[in-house]
Design an enzyme around this catalytic site. Structure first.
Site, PDB file in Angstrom:
ATOM      1  CB  SER A   1      -0.899   0.039   1.245  1.00  0.00           C
ATOM      2  OG  SER A   1      -1.842  -0.996   1.218  1.00  0.00           O
TER       3      SER A   1
ATOM      4  CE  LYS B   1      -7.555   8.527  -7.188  1.00  0.00           C
ATOM      5  NZ  LYS B   1      -7.430   8.473  -5.706  1.00  0.00           N
TER       6      LYS B   1
ATOM      7  CB  THR C   1      -0.924  -0.986  -4.718  1.00  0.00           C
ATOM      8  OG1 THR C   1      -1.929  -0.414  -5.555  1.00  0.00           O
ATOM      9  CG2 THR C   1       0.240  -0.021  -4.595  1.00  0.00           C
ATOM     10  CG  LEU C   2      -5.435  -5.191  -2.678  1.00  0.00           C
ATOM     11  CD1 LEU C   2      -5.172  -6.657  -2.988  1.00  0.00           C
ATOM     12  CD2 LEU C   2      -5.915  -5.036  -1.234  1.00  0.00           C
TER      13      LEU C   2
ATOM     14  CE1 TYR D   1      -7.704   4.992 -11.647  1.00  0.00           C
ATOM     15  CE2 TYR D   1      -8.150   7.277 -12.230  1.00  0.00           C
ATOM     16  CZ  TYR D   1      -7.749   6.326 -11.301  1.00  0.00           C
ATOM     17  OH  TYR D   1      -7.409   6.715 -10.021  1.00  0.00           O
TER      18      TYR D   1
ATOM     19  CG  ASP E   1     -16.516   1.810   5.737  1.00  0.00           C
ATOM     20  OD1 ASP E   1     -16.391   2.789   4.967  1.00  0.00           O
ATOM     21  OD2 ASP E   1     -17.156   0.796   5.440  1.00  0.00           O
ATOM     22  CB  VAL E   2     -13.376   6.944   4.849  1.00  0.00           C
ATOM     23  CG1 VAL E   2     -12.092   6.861   5.651  1.00  0.00           C
ATOM     24  CG2 VAL E   2     -13.219   6.337   3.464  1.00  0.00           C
TER      25      VAL E   2
ATOM     26  CB  ILE F   1       2.605   1.910  -7.643  1.00  0.00           C
ATOM     27  CG1 ILE F   1       3.397   3.206  -7.852  1.00  0.00           C
ATOM     28  CG2 ILE F   1       3.306   0.998  -6.645  1.00  0.00           C
ATOM     29  CD1 ILE F   1       3.520   4.064  -6.601  1.00  0.00           C
TER      30      ILE F   1
HETATM   31  P1  NAD Z   1      -4.383  -0.070  -1.749  1.00  0.00           P
HETATM   32  O1  NAD Z   1      -5.412  -1.051  -2.159  1.00  0.00           O
HETATM   33  O2  NAD Z   1      -3.228  -0.577  -0.982  1.00  0.00           O
HETATM   34  O3  NAD Z   1      -5.046   1.138  -0.959  1.00  0.00           O
HETATM   35  C1  NAD Z   1      -6.390   1.531  -1.116  1.00  0.00           C
HETATM   36  C2  NAD Z   1      -6.951   1.614   0.272  1.00  0.00           C
HETATM   37  O4  NAD Z   1      -8.274   2.159   0.263  1.00  0.00           O
HETATM   38  C3  NAD Z   1      -7.049   0.227   0.947  1.00  0.00           C
HETATM   39  O5  NAD Z   1      -6.327   0.259   2.165  1.00  0.00           O
HETATM   40  C4  NAD Z   1      -8.534   0.087   1.204  1.00  0.00           C
HETATM   41  O6  NAD Z   1      -8.819  -0.640   2.378  1.00  0.00           O
HETATM   42  C5  NAD Z   1      -8.932   1.552   1.340  1.00  0.00           C
HETATM   43  N1  NAD Z   1     -10.372   1.752   1.277  1.00  0.00           N
HETATM   44  C6  NAD Z   1     -11.226   1.490   0.247  1.00  0.00           C
HETATM   45  N2  NAD Z   1     -12.496   1.760   0.621  1.00  0.00           N
HETATM   46  C7  NAD Z   1     -12.430   2.213   1.906  1.00  0.00           C
HETATM   47  C8  NAD Z   1     -13.400   2.635   2.860  1.00  0.00           C
HETATM   48  N3  NAD Z   1     -14.724   2.648   2.573  1.00  0.00           N
HETATM   49  N4  NAD Z   1     -12.979   3.026   4.086  1.00  0.00           N
HETATM   50  C9  NAD Z   1     -11.659   3.010   4.419  1.00  0.00           C
HETATM   51  N5  NAD Z   1     -10.701   2.620   3.555  1.00  0.00           N
HETATM   52  C10 NAD Z   1     -11.083   2.222   2.318  1.00  0.00           C
HETATM   53  O7  NAD Z   1      -3.881   0.637  -3.113  1.00  0.00           O
HETATM   54  P2  NAD Z   1      -2.985   1.937  -3.351  1.00  0.00           P
HETATM   55  O8  NAD Z   1      -2.553   1.831  -4.766  1.00  0.00           O
HETATM   56  O9  NAD Z   1      -2.004   2.079  -2.265  1.00  0.00           O
HETATM   57  O10 NAD Z   1      -4.066   3.128  -3.291  1.00  0.00           O
HETATM   58  C11 NAD Z   1      -3.958   4.217  -2.402  1.00  0.00           C
HETATM   59  C12 NAD Z   1      -4.314   5.518  -3.097  1.00  0.00           C
HETATM   60  O11 NAD Z   1      -3.357   5.800  -4.104  1.00  0.00           O
HETATM   61  C13 NAD Z   1      -5.672   5.534  -3.782  1.00  0.00           C
HETATM   62  O12 NAD Z   1      -6.273   6.804  -3.596  1.00  0.00           O
HETATM   63  C14 NAD Z   1      -5.304   5.342  -5.235  1.00  0.00           C
HETATM   64  O13 NAD Z   1      -6.293   5.888  -6.084  1.00  0.00           O
HETATM   65  C15 NAD Z   1      -4.035   6.149  -5.296  1.00  0.00           C
HETATM   66  N6  NAD Z   1      -3.143   5.913  -6.427  1.00  0.00           N
HETATM   67  C16 NAD Z   1      -2.702   4.659  -6.735  1.00  0.00           C
HETATM   68  C17 NAD Z   1      -1.867   4.473  -7.817  1.00  0.00           C
HETATM   69  C18 NAD Z   1      -1.397   3.095  -8.210  1.00  0.00           C
HETATM   70  O14 NAD Z   1      -0.992   2.916  -9.369  1.00  0.00           O
HETATM   71  N7  NAD Z   1      -1.398   2.121  -7.324  1.00  0.00           N
HETATM   72  C19 NAD Z   1      -1.447   5.582  -8.578  1.00  0.00           C
HETATM   73  C20 NAD Z   1      -1.897   6.857  -8.216  1.00  0.00           C
HETATM   74  C21 NAD Z   1      -2.739   7.009  -7.145  1.00  0.00           C
HETATM   75  O1  0WE Z   2      -6.541   4.721  -8.360  1.00  0.00           O
HETATM   76  C1  0WE Z   2      -6.196   3.633  -8.766  1.00  0.00           C
HETATM   77  C2  0WE Z   2      -7.010   2.390  -8.441  1.00  0.00           C
HETATM   78  C3  0WE Z   2      -8.214   2.676  -7.602  1.00  0.00           C
HETATM   79  C4  0WE Z   2      -9.192   1.546  -7.489  1.00  0.00           C
HETATM   80  C5  0WE Z   2      -8.855   0.213  -7.702  1.00  0.00           C
HETATM   81  C6  0WE Z   2      -9.840  -0.775  -7.553  1.00  0.00           C
HETATM   82  C7  0WE Z   2      -9.555  -2.227  -7.833  1.00  0.00           C
HETATM   83  C8  0WE Z   2     -10.474  -3.116  -7.049  1.00  0.00           C
HETATM   84  C9  0WE Z   2     -10.473   1.876  -7.149  1.00  0.00           C
HETATM   85  N1  0WE Z   2     -11.449   0.923  -7.005  1.00  0.00           N
HETATM   86  C10 0WE Z   2     -11.128  -0.371  -7.192  1.00  0.00           C
HETATM   87  N2  0WE Z   2     -12.129  -1.294  -7.052  1.00  0.00           N
HETATM   88  C11 0WE Z   2     -11.886  -2.620  -7.025  1.00  0.00           C
HETATM   89  O2  0WE Z   2     -12.823  -3.431  -6.921  1.00  0.00           O
HETATM   90  N3  0WE Z   2      -5.079   3.551  -9.563  1.00  0.00           N
HETATM   91  C12 0WE Z   2      -4.437   4.763  -9.990  1.00  0.00           C
HETATM   92  C13 0WE Z   2      -4.532   2.275 -10.075  1.00  0.00           C
HETATM   93  C14 0WE Z   2      -5.136   2.026 -11.416  1.00  0.00           C
HETATM   94  O3  0WE Z   2      -6.382   1.544 -11.545  1.00  0.00           O
HETATM   95  C15 0WE Z   2      -6.672   1.474 -12.902  1.00  0.00           C
HETATM   96  C16 0WE Z   2      -5.581   1.931 -13.624  1.00  0.00           C
HETATM   97  C17 0WE Z   2      -4.588   2.295 -12.687  1.00  0.00           C
HETATM   98  C18 0WE Z   2      -3.236   2.871 -12.960  1.00  0.00           C
HETATM   99  C19 0WE Z   2      -7.830   1.057 -13.535  1.00  0.00           C
HETATM  100  C20 0WE Z   2      -7.879   1.045 -14.938  1.00  0.00           C
HETATM  101  C21 0WE Z   2      -6.801   1.499 -15.656  1.00  0.00           C
HETATM  102  C22 0WE Z   2      -5.633   1.953 -15.013  1.00  0.00           C
END
Ligand code: NAD
Ligand code: 0WE
Length: 256
Positions: free
Chosen positions: A20, A163, A194-195, A156, A65-66, A192
């Site tokens: 994360s 966003k 991540t989950l 997306y 839970d936000v 990145i």
């Molecule tokens: P992640 O899955 O590790 O983190 C997402 C988190 O959101 C999880 O901990 C999940 O439990 C939490 N969440 C979802 N619904 C929730 C709720 N109702 N209450 C409380 N928590 C809740 O994945 P990540 O990639 O670390 O994502 C973190 C942030 O970074 C997100 O805002 C994502 O959009 C942003 N982001 C991710 C990437 C990427 O490529 N991974 C790139 C840019 C931005």
């Molecule tokens: O913000 C994100 C991912 C946010 C996200 C991811 C999930 C997967 C599981 C929000 N909701 C959910 N719901 C689920 O059930 N990113 C920036 C990572 C990401 O997600 C994509 C991307 C990239 C990059 C989705 C489609 C295309 C590109």
């Protein structure tokens, strides 16, 4: 770590596992000397989050839970009892129903739109409102965004719209909370693994083309997002608010 956060208390939302972004920022804040409260979403994520939290001496875990106003109120009541004042809030939370992140954007459902905006955007407003009275010395709020807010990234979909709303929310919150000396900024991270990204079909191809096009010719590392989080949390960034800071190896500057 150069930036010193000793004596400051930070609350980090969004720790799901060791990949994360929230965890990378938490590790950076800890290394800079901050006192840490980490929150996780629910019972399902509790054990994994608690194991991680136990590895950071002094850090404490709380469930929140936000999307639930009562849960936010309860959390901040506990934080007030435990810490008194807060200095840093990290919001690293996003969610859209999985069916919304595939297929045509034009098929976005009313409920999918609502949930994406409730969890990924409104939650920042609710958390800031609850946190501000505890940020008596001023402070720093950091959220996470992505380039899909500005330009179309296939699949997306509604998250891109959410966003865009999040980035605008950062500016309005920065204006409101500026008078309390609270800064509000977003980090726009490159993709990145991540989950939240792992289930995305075509992520491998995206990472590959991102690395090819970015000026630094590679993908961003989660620790680089962590260190930018430390910078935005610290007084080193005291003149910066309402901004979107790109941590994407320069990808966003390219036209072709
Ligand atoms: P992640 O899955 O590790 O983190 C997402 C988190 O959101 C999880 O901990 C999940 O439990 C939490 N969440 C979802 N619904 C929730 C709720 N109702 N209450 C409380 N928590 C809740 O994945 P990540 O990639 O670390 O994502 C973190 C942030 O970074 C997100 O805002 C994502 O959009 C942003 N982001 C991710 C990437 C990427 O490529 N991974 C790139 C840019 C931005
Ligand atoms: O913000 C994100 C991912 C946010 C996200 C991811 C999930 C997967 C599981 C929000 N909701 C959910 N719901 C689920 O059930 N990113 C920036 C990572 C990401 O997600 C994509 C991307 C990239 C990059 C989705 C489609 C295309 C590109």
């Amino acid at each position: 770590m150069f930036d010193d956060l000793r004596g400051k208390t930070a609350v980090v939302f969004g720790v799901a596992n060791k990949r994360s972004i929230a965890w990378a920022i938490a590790q950076g804040l800890h290394a800079a000397g901050a006192n840490l409260a980490l929150t996780y979403q629910n019972e399902r994520l509790e054990q994994e989050a608690r194991d991680l939290i136990a590895s950071l001496p002094g850090a404490e875990g709380f469930m929140c839970d936000v999307s639930n106003d009562g849960a936010i109120a309860e959390l901040f009541e506990k934080l007030k009892q435990r810490y008194g004042k807060l200095h840093v809030i990290v919001h690293s939370v996003a969610f859209a129903p999985p069916e919304e992140l595939k297929g045509d954007f034009v098929n976005t459902s009313r409920e999918g739109f609502r949930v994406a905006h409730d969890v990924s955007v409104y939650s920042l407003i609710a958390v800031c409102r609850a946190a501000a009275p505890l940020m008596e010395d001023g402070g720093s709020v950091i959220t996470m965004t992505y380039y899909g807010a500005e330009k179309v990234v296939p699949n997306y979909n509604v998250m891109g719209v959410a966003k865009a709303a999040l980035e605008c929310t950062v500016r309005y919150l920065a204006y409101d909370l500026g008078k309390k000396r609270i800064r509000v900024n977003a980090i726009s991270a490159g993709p990145i693994k991540t989950l939240a990204a792992r289930g995305i079909s075509g992520l491998g191809d995206m990472l590959k083309s991102h690395a090819e096009r970015a000026p630094l010719q590679r993908n961003v590392e989660v620790a680089e997002v962590g260190s930018t989080g430390v910078f935005l949390a610290s007084d080193a960034s005291s003149g910066i608010t309402g901004e979107i800071v790109y941590v994407d190896c320069g990808y966003n500057i390219m036209g072709f």
